[in-house]
Design a protein around this motif. Structure first.
Motif, PDB file in Angstrom:
ATOM      1  N   LEU A   1       0.815  -1.225   0.000  1.00  0.00           N
ATOM      2  CA  LEU A   1       0.000   0.000   0.000  1.00  0.00           C
ATOM      3  C   LEU A   1       0.841   1.265   0.000  1.00  0.00           C
ATOM      4  O   LEU A   1       0.538   2.243   0.692  1.00  0.00           O
ATOM      5  CB  LEU A   1      -0.946   0.007   1.220  1.00  0.00           C
ATOM      6  CG  LEU A   1      -1.892  -1.202   1.302  1.00  0.00           C
ATOM      7  CD1 LEU A   1      -2.631  -1.203   2.627  1.00  0.00           C
ATOM      8  CD2 LEU A   1      -2.877  -1.197   0.144  1.00  0.00           C
ATOM      9  N   ASN A   2       1.899   1.272  -0.786  1.00  0.00           N
ATOM     10  CA  ASN A   2       2.714   2.476  -0.956  1.00  0.00           C
ATOM     11  C   ASN A   2       2.304   3.200  -2.243  1.00  0.00           C
ATOM     12  O   ASN A   2       2.037   2.563  -3.263  1.00  0.00           O
ATOM     13  CB  ASN A   2       4.200   2.117  -1.020  1.00  0.00           C
ATOM     14  CG  ASN A   2       4.719   1.552   0.285  1.00  0.00           C
ATOM     15  OD1 ASN A   2       4.753   2.246   1.293  1.00  0.00           O
ATOM     16  ND2 ASN A   2       5.116   0.290   0.274  1.00  0.00           N
ATOM     17  N   LEU A   3       2.253   4.536  -2.182  1.00  0.00           N
ATOM     18  CA  LEU A   3       1.914   5.360  -3.340  1.00  0.00           C
ATOM     19  C   LEU A   3       3.126   6.202  -3.725  1.00  0.00           C
ATOM     20  O   LEU A   3       3.735   6.844  -2.867  1.00  0.00           O
ATOM     21  CB  LEU A   3       0.726   6.284  -3.017  1.00  0.00           C
ATOM     22  CG  LEU A   3      -0.597   5.614  -2.662  1.00  0.00           C
ATOM     23  CD1 LEU A   3      -1.626   6.674  -2.303  1.00  0.00           C
ATOM     24  CD2 LEU A   3      -1.098   4.759  -3.811  1.00  0.00           C
ATOM     25  N   GLN A   4       3.455   6.215  -5.023  1.00  0.00           N
ATOM     26  CA  GLN A   4       4.609   6.971  -5.495  1.00  0.00           C
ATOM     27  C   GLN A   4       4.299   7.610  -6.840  1.00  0.00           C
ATOM     28  O   GLN A   4       3.617   7.015  -7.668  1.00  0.00           O
ATOM     29  CB  GLN A   4       5.829   6.049  -5.640  1.00  0.00           C
ATOM     30  CG  GLN A   4       6.285   5.407  -4.345  1.00  0.00           C
ATOM     31  CD  GLN A   4       7.372   4.364  -4.581  1.00  0.00           C
ATOM     32  OE1 GLN A   4       7.271   3.534  -5.472  1.00  0.00           O
ATOM     33  NE2 GLN A   4       8.413   4.412  -3.779  1.00  0.00           N
ATOM     34  N   ALA A   5       4.825   8.822  -7.049  1.00  0.00           N
ATOM     35  CA  ALA A   5       4.624   9.504  -8.332  1.00  0.00           C
ATOM     36  C   ALA A   5       5.790  10.438  -8.607  1.00  0.00           C
ATOM     37  O   ALA A   5       6.303  11.105  -7.699  1.00  0.00           O
ATOM     38  CB  ALA A   5       3.310  10.290  -8.326  1.00  0.00           C
ATOM     39  N   ASN A   6       6.205  10.474  -9.875  1.00  0.00           N
ATOM     40  CA  ASN A   6       7.182  11.436 -10.373  1.00  0.00           C
ATOM     41  C   ASN A   6       6.533  12.197 -11.524  1.00  0.00           C
ATOM     42  O   ASN A   6       6.166  11.590 -12.539  1.00  0.00           O
ATOM     43  CB  ASN A   6       8.448  10.732 -10.869  1.00  0.00           C
ATOM     44  CG  ASN A   6       9.267  10.140  -9.745  1.00  0.00           C
ATOM     45  OD1 ASN A   6       9.569  10.811  -8.773  1.00  0.00           O
ATOM     46  ND2 ASN A   6       9.614   8.864  -9.860  1.00  0.00           N
ATOM     47  N   LEU A   7       6.378  13.504 -11.381  1.00  0.00           N
ATOM     48  CA  LEU A   7       5.701  14.318 -12.381  1.00  0.00           C
ATOM     49  C   LEU A   7       6.629  15.424 -12.873  1.00  0.00           C
ATOM     50  O   LEU A   7       7.168  16.185 -12.071  1.00  0.00           O
ATOM     51  CB  LEU A   7       4.425  14.939 -11.784  1.00  0.00           C
ATOM     52  CG  LEU A   7       3.418  13.965 -11.156  1.00  0.00           C
ATOM     53  CD1 LEU A   7       2.257  14.739 -10.560  1.00  0.00           C
ATOM     54  CD2 LEU A   7       2.933  12.958 -12.182  1.00  0.00           C
ATOM     55  N   HIS A   8       6.793  15.500 -14.204  1.00  0.00           N
ATOM     56  CA  HIS A   8       7.601  16.553 -14.819  1.00  0.00           C
ATOM     57  C   HIS A   8       6.735  17.281 -15.842  1.00  0.00           C
ATOM     58  O   HIS A   8       6.103  16.647 -16.696  1.00  0.00           O
ATOM     59  CB  HIS A   8       8.831  15.967 -15.530  1.00  0.00           C
ATOM     60  CG  HIS A   8       9.768  15.251 -14.622  1.00  0.00           C
ATOM     61  ND1 HIS A   8      10.777  14.424 -15.093  1.00  0.00           N
ATOM     62  CD2 HIS A   8       9.878  15.235 -13.275  1.00  0.00           C
ATOM     63  CE1 HIS A   8      11.448  13.932 -14.079  1.00  0.00           C
ATOM     64  NE2 HIS A   8      10.924  14.417 -12.956  1.00  0.00           N
ATOM     65  N   SER A   9       6.700  18.604 -15.751  1.00  0.00           N
ATOM     66  CA  SER A   9       5.934  19.396 -16.709  1.00  0.00           C
ATOM     67  C   SER A   9       6.810  20.541 -17.191  1.00  0.00           C
ATOM     68  O   SER A   9       7.340  21.310 -16.377  1.00  0.00           O
ATOM     69  CB  SER A   9       4.657  19.940 -16.051  1.00  0.00           C
ATOM     70  OG  SER A   9       3.920  20.733 -16.960  1.00  0.00           O
ATOM     71  N   MET A  10       6.957  20.676 -18.518  1.00  0.00           N
ATOM     72  CA  MET A  10       7.825  21.703 -19.093  1.00  0.00           C
ATOM     73  C   MET A  10       7.142  22.364 -20.284  1.00  0.00           C
ATOM     74  O   MET A  10       6.401  21.703 -21.019  1.00  0.00           O
ATOM     75  CB  MET A  10       9.167  21.108 -19.531  1.00  0.00           C
ATOM     76  CG  MET A  10       9.906  20.421 -18.408  1.00  0.00           C
ATOM     77  SD  MET A  10      11.474  19.703 -18.927  1.00  0.00           S
ATOM     78  CE  MET A  10      11.933  18.834 -17.422  1.00  0.00           C
ATOM     79  N   ALA A  11       7.399  23.661 -20.456  1.00  0.00           N
ATOM     80  CA  ALA A  11       6.792  24.404 -21.565  1.00  0.00           C
ATOM     81  C   ALA A  11       7.763  25.449 -22.082  1.00  0.00           C
ATOM     82  O   ALA A  11       8.516  26.059 -21.317  1.00  0.00           O
ATOM     83  CB  ALA A  11       5.495  25.071 -21.115  1.00  0.00           C
TER      84      ALA A  11
END
Length: 210
Positions: A61-71
């Motif tokens: 029950l571990n939650l992980q996220a890597n989010l990259h946003s570029m413009a």
């Protein structure tokens, strides 16, 4: 077969069954230990270039996220939004847990490296990077503006099976041999334990060179 021979055979069978059960229990205990330890080692991602995202979890029950946003553009705009929630889950808390970054991992690498590493149960980890190259120039971002960009992590409201865990060892670490010569943006979340929440958030706005 006489009665004595039958008794000897039955006793041997019971002994083998007990031995197999003990072996099974030992294997299960070893498996639980393995599930509570995560390690990034060797030459993993050494010399890599660009955007790197790693999620590694040992446990439940571990939650992980890597989010990259570029413009890029005259009026460029970039953002990320993430919500991580866990409620009402039941899990066992490991007696021993560790998360380690070692060996030659990411040696000589460059760019953006976002790493989530968790050992345990009911943890949340988030890395986010927002980068804008625009003619609007460099803009200062306040803490309030960064919070409103939409990153939220919660590990609250969860239960543990069997009550509190017994005293044990929980450790995280980065060995001296890892990350040598790394250049760029490094985001690293390491958790050993249960019901923890960690986050790295980076926001950059840059004006292009004339």
């Amino acid at each position: 077969m006489n009665r004595l021979g039958f008794l000897l055979l039955a006793g041997a069978s019971l002994g083998l069954a007990a031995q197999a059960q003990a072996q099974s229990q030992d294997d299960y205990a070893g498996m639980l230990t393995y599930l509570a330890n995560s390690r990034i080692d060797g030459n993993v991602l050494s010399g890599s270039s660009g955007a790197v995202a790693v999620n590694m979890a040992a446990g439940d029950l571990n939650l992980q996220a890597n989010l990259h946003s570029m413009a890029i553009g005259k009026t460029a705009l970039a953002s990320v939004s993430a919500i991580q929630k866990q409620r009402g889950n039941q899990f066992d808390m490991p007696l021993h847990a560790s998360a380690t970054l070692g060996g030659q991992a990411l040696v000589g690498a460059n760019g953006i490296a976002s790493i989530n590493q968790a050992s345990g149960s009911g943890n949340t980890e988030l890395n986010s990077v927002v980068a804008v190259l625009a003619d609007q120039g460099i803009r200062e971002t306040t803490n309030e503006a960064m919070a409103s960009a939409g990153s939220f992590a919660s590990a609250g409201g969860q239960g543990t099976a069997g009550g509190l865990a017994s005293p044990g060892t929980r450790k995280v670490g980065v060995e001296a041999s890892a990350l040598r010569g790394f250049e760029g943006v490094l985001q690293l979340n390491q958790i050993a334990g249960s019901s923890n929440a960690t986050e790295n958030q980076l926001s950059i706005s840059v004006q292009p060179t004339p």
